[in-house]
Design a protein around this motif. Structure first.
Motif, PDB file in Angstrom:
ATOM      1  N   PHE A  85      -4.300  34.440  33.493  1.00  0.00           N
ATOM      2  CA  PHE A  85      -4.278  35.682  32.660  1.00  0.00           C
ATOM      3  C   PHE A  85      -4.053  37.068  33.520  1.00  0.00           C
ATOM      4  CE2 PHE A  85      -8.602  35.425  33.683  1.00  0.00           C
ATOM      5  CZ  PHE A  85      -9.258  36.841  33.941  1.00  0.00           C
ATOM      6  N   ASP A  86      -3.409  37.795  32.790  1.00  0.00           N
ATOM      7  CA  ASP A  86      -2.997  38.985  33.573  1.00  0.00           C
ATOM      8  C   ASP A  86      -2.630  40.342  32.433  1.00  0.00           C
ATOM      9  OD1 ASP A  86      -0.442  38.510  32.815  1.00  0.00           O
ATOM     10  OD2 ASP A  86       0.254  37.921  34.842  1.00  0.00           O
ATOM     11  N   GLN A  87      -2.167  41.359  32.964  1.00  0.00           N
ATOM     12  CA  GLN A  87      -1.734  42.398  32.054  1.00  0.00           C
ATOM     13  C   GLN A  87      -0.668  41.841  30.871  1.00  0.00           C
ATOM     14  OE1 GLN A  87      -3.128  45.155  31.541  1.00  0.00           O
ATOM     15  NE2 GLN A  87      -4.566  44.625  32.832  1.00  0.00           N
ATOM     16  N   ASN A  88      -0.067  40.830  31.308  1.00  0.00           N
ATOM     17  CA  ASN A  88       1.006  40.275  30.339  1.00  0.00           C
ATOM     18  C   ASN A  88       0.419  39.451  29.279  1.00  0.00           C
ATOM     19  OD1 ASN A  88       3.257  41.661  31.451  1.00  0.00           O
ATOM     20  ND2 ASN A  88       3.332  40.151  33.253  1.00  0.00           N
ATOM     21  N   GLY A  89      -0.747  38.626  29.469  1.00  0.00           N
ATOM     22  CA  GLY A  89      -1.228  37.959  28.500  1.00  0.00           C
ATOM     23  C   GLY A  89      -1.989  36.727  28.979  1.00  0.00           C
ATOM     24  N   PHE A  90      -1.957  35.669  28.056  1.00  0.00           N
ATOM     25  CA  PHE A  90      -2.913  34.488  28.391  1.00  0.00           C
ATOM     26  C   PHE A  90      -1.946  33.450  28.558  1.00  0.00           C
ATOM     27  CE2 PHE A  90      -5.134  37.726  26.408  1.00  0.00           C
ATOM     28  CZ  PHE A  90      -6.622  37.643  27.342  1.00  0.00           C
ATOM     29  N   THR A  91      -1.858  32.540  29.677  1.00  0.00           N
ATOM     30  CA  THR A  91      -1.032  31.162  29.601  1.00  0.00           C
ATOM     31  C   THR A  91      -1.738  30.139  29.732  1.00  0.00           C
ATOM     32  OG1 THR A  91       0.365  32.906  30.976  1.00  0.00           O
ATOM     33  CG2 THR A  91       0.654  30.405  31.269  1.00  0.00           C
ATOM     34  N   TRP A  92      -1.240  29.080  28.985  1.00  0.00           N
ATOM     35  CA  TRP A  92      -1.569  27.578  29.304  1.00  0.00           C
ATOM     36  C   TRP A  92      -0.152  26.624  29.137  1.00  0.00           C
ATOM     37  CZ3 TRP A  92      -1.411  30.437  24.849  1.00  0.00           C
ATOM     38  CH2 TRP A  92      -0.522  30.089  23.834  1.00  0.00           C
ATOM     39  N   PHE A  93      -0.726  25.394  29.358  1.00  0.00           N
ATOM     40  CA  PHE A  93       0.528  24.579  29.783  1.00  0.00           C
ATOM     41  C   PHE A  93       0.287  23.366  28.571  1.00  0.00           C
ATOM     42  CE2 PHE A  93       0.702  27.032  33.388  1.00  0.00           C
ATOM     43  CZ  PHE A  93       2.046  27.110  33.681  1.00  0.00           C
ATOM     44  N   THR A  94       1.570  22.752  28.196  1.00  0.00           N
ATOM     45  CA  THR A  94       1.189  21.677  27.223  1.00  0.00           C
ATOM     46  C   THR A  94       2.388  21.026  27.157  1.00  0.00           C
ATOM     47  OG1 THR A  94       0.316  20.845  25.013  1.00  0.00           O
ATOM     48  CG2 THR A  94       1.511  22.929  25.191  1.00  0.00           C
ATOM     49  N   ASN A  95       2.580  20.060  26.083  1.00  0.00           N
ATOM     50  CA  ASN A  95       3.642  19.259  25.846  1.00  0.00           C
ATOM     51  C   ASN A  95       4.467  20.253  24.714  1.00  0.00           C
ATOM     52  OD1 ASN A  95       5.525  17.363  24.254  1.00  0.00           O
ATOM     53  ND2 ASN A  95       4.693  15.823  25.679  1.00  0.00           N
ATOM     54  N   TYR A  96       5.653  20.603  24.783  1.00  0.00           N
ATOM     55  CA  TYR A  96       6.502  21.385  23.745  1.00  0.00           C
ATOM     56  C   TYR A  96       6.504  20.309  22.433  1.00  0.00           C
ATOM     57  CZ  TYR A  96       7.437  24.625  27.332  1.00  0.00           C
ATOM     58  OH  TYR A  96       7.382  25.438  28.509  1.00  0.00           O
ATOM     59  N   ALA A  97       6.521  19.320  22.325  1.00  0.00           N
ATOM     60  CA  ALA A  97       6.757  18.156  21.554  1.00  0.00           C
ATOM     61  C   ALA A  97       5.624  17.928  20.556  1.00  0.00           C
ATOM     62  CB  ALA A  97       7.579  17.008  21.779  1.00  0.00           C
ATOM     63  N   SER A  98       4.229  18.443  21.133  1.00  0.00           N
ATOM     64  CA  SER A  98       3.060  18.261  20.481  1.00  0.00           C
ATOM     65  C   SER A  98       2.952  18.753  19.252  1.00  0.00           C
ATOM     66  CB  SER A  98       1.949  18.639  21.418  1.00  0.00           C
ATOM     67  OG  SER A  98       2.097  20.022  21.325  1.00  0.00           O
TER      68      SER A  98
END
Length: 217
Positions: A73-86
């Motif tokens: 996370f930073d000034q641009n926002g909150f990031t996570w990772f996953t399967n795009y086809a979920s």
């Protein structure tokens, strides 16, 4: 559930008393305030302080939620990772808005975050994928997340096949990568006695400035 169990469940409550939250306590920018609280959670050794609920909504208006782990996370926002086809990936492609919730019960705190969601760059997804433990990378290759499978043995066989095919160098699947939520609403909630909780809400105005206000509990 019998009447006695129902009554005992209704009577379960904790009167929060650890801290307070005033407008003067909070930073002008919610990301700065979030970092303060996140650091507090880490320093307090809250179990999986990086776990957050992610809520998405399908094109027909049905919500769903699950726990994911924030990775940056930073000034641009909150990031996570996953399967795009979920399921969450499909819902974000149909309706690119999400809601996050951090609940640090040990500190009697919650943070609610809402905003637009976009995929991160391929380069960012590649870099994070390569930083993951080998077994996690192989699992990402082997699993078609959210899709049915006949048995656990079939899933284990897919993992073994990926391990045999790629060894120590599995590539990042094209349908696996990161999302970033760009917040436009952030609420900090501090539990207080008698359910008179402190709630400070930040909203992003049309000019890109954050406005703060207190909400009633």
């Amino acid at each position: 559930m019998n009447e006695q169990n129902s009554k005992s469940l209704a009577d379960r409550r904790i009167d929060y008393s650890q801290a307070s939250l005033s407008e003067a306590d909070t930073a002008a920018d919610p990301m700065t305030q979030f970092k303060r609280w996140f650091d507090d959670a880490i320093n307090a050794e809250v179990p999986e302080a990086n776990a957050m609920s992610l809520a998405t909504v399908s094109k027909d208006g049905r919500p769903s939620s699950r726990i994911v782990l924030i990775k940056h996370f930073d000034q641009n926002g909150f990031t996570w990772f996953t399967n795009y086809a979920s399921r969450k990936g499909h819902e974000l492609s149909e309706n690119p808005y999400g809601a996050l919730l951090f609940h640090w019960i040990e500190l009697e705190r919650q943070v609610r975050i809402e905003g637009r969601v976009e995929r991160v760059s391929d380069a960012e997804s590649d870099a994070y994928f390569q930083s993951r433990p080998l077994r996690s990378r192989l699992s990402a290759v082997a699993s078609s997340q959210s899709q049915p499978i006949t048995t656990r043995d079939a899933l284990e066989a897919r993992y073994a096949q990926a391990e045999q095919q790629f060894g120590d160098h599995p590539p990042r699947p094209e349908n696996w990568g990161g999302y970033r939520l760009f917040p436009d609403t952030v609420e900090f909630w501090q539990g207080r006695r008698s359910r008179l909780h402190d709630r400070i809400l930040y909203t992003l105005d049309a000019d890109g400035h954050w406005l703060r206000q207190r909400l009633q509990p």
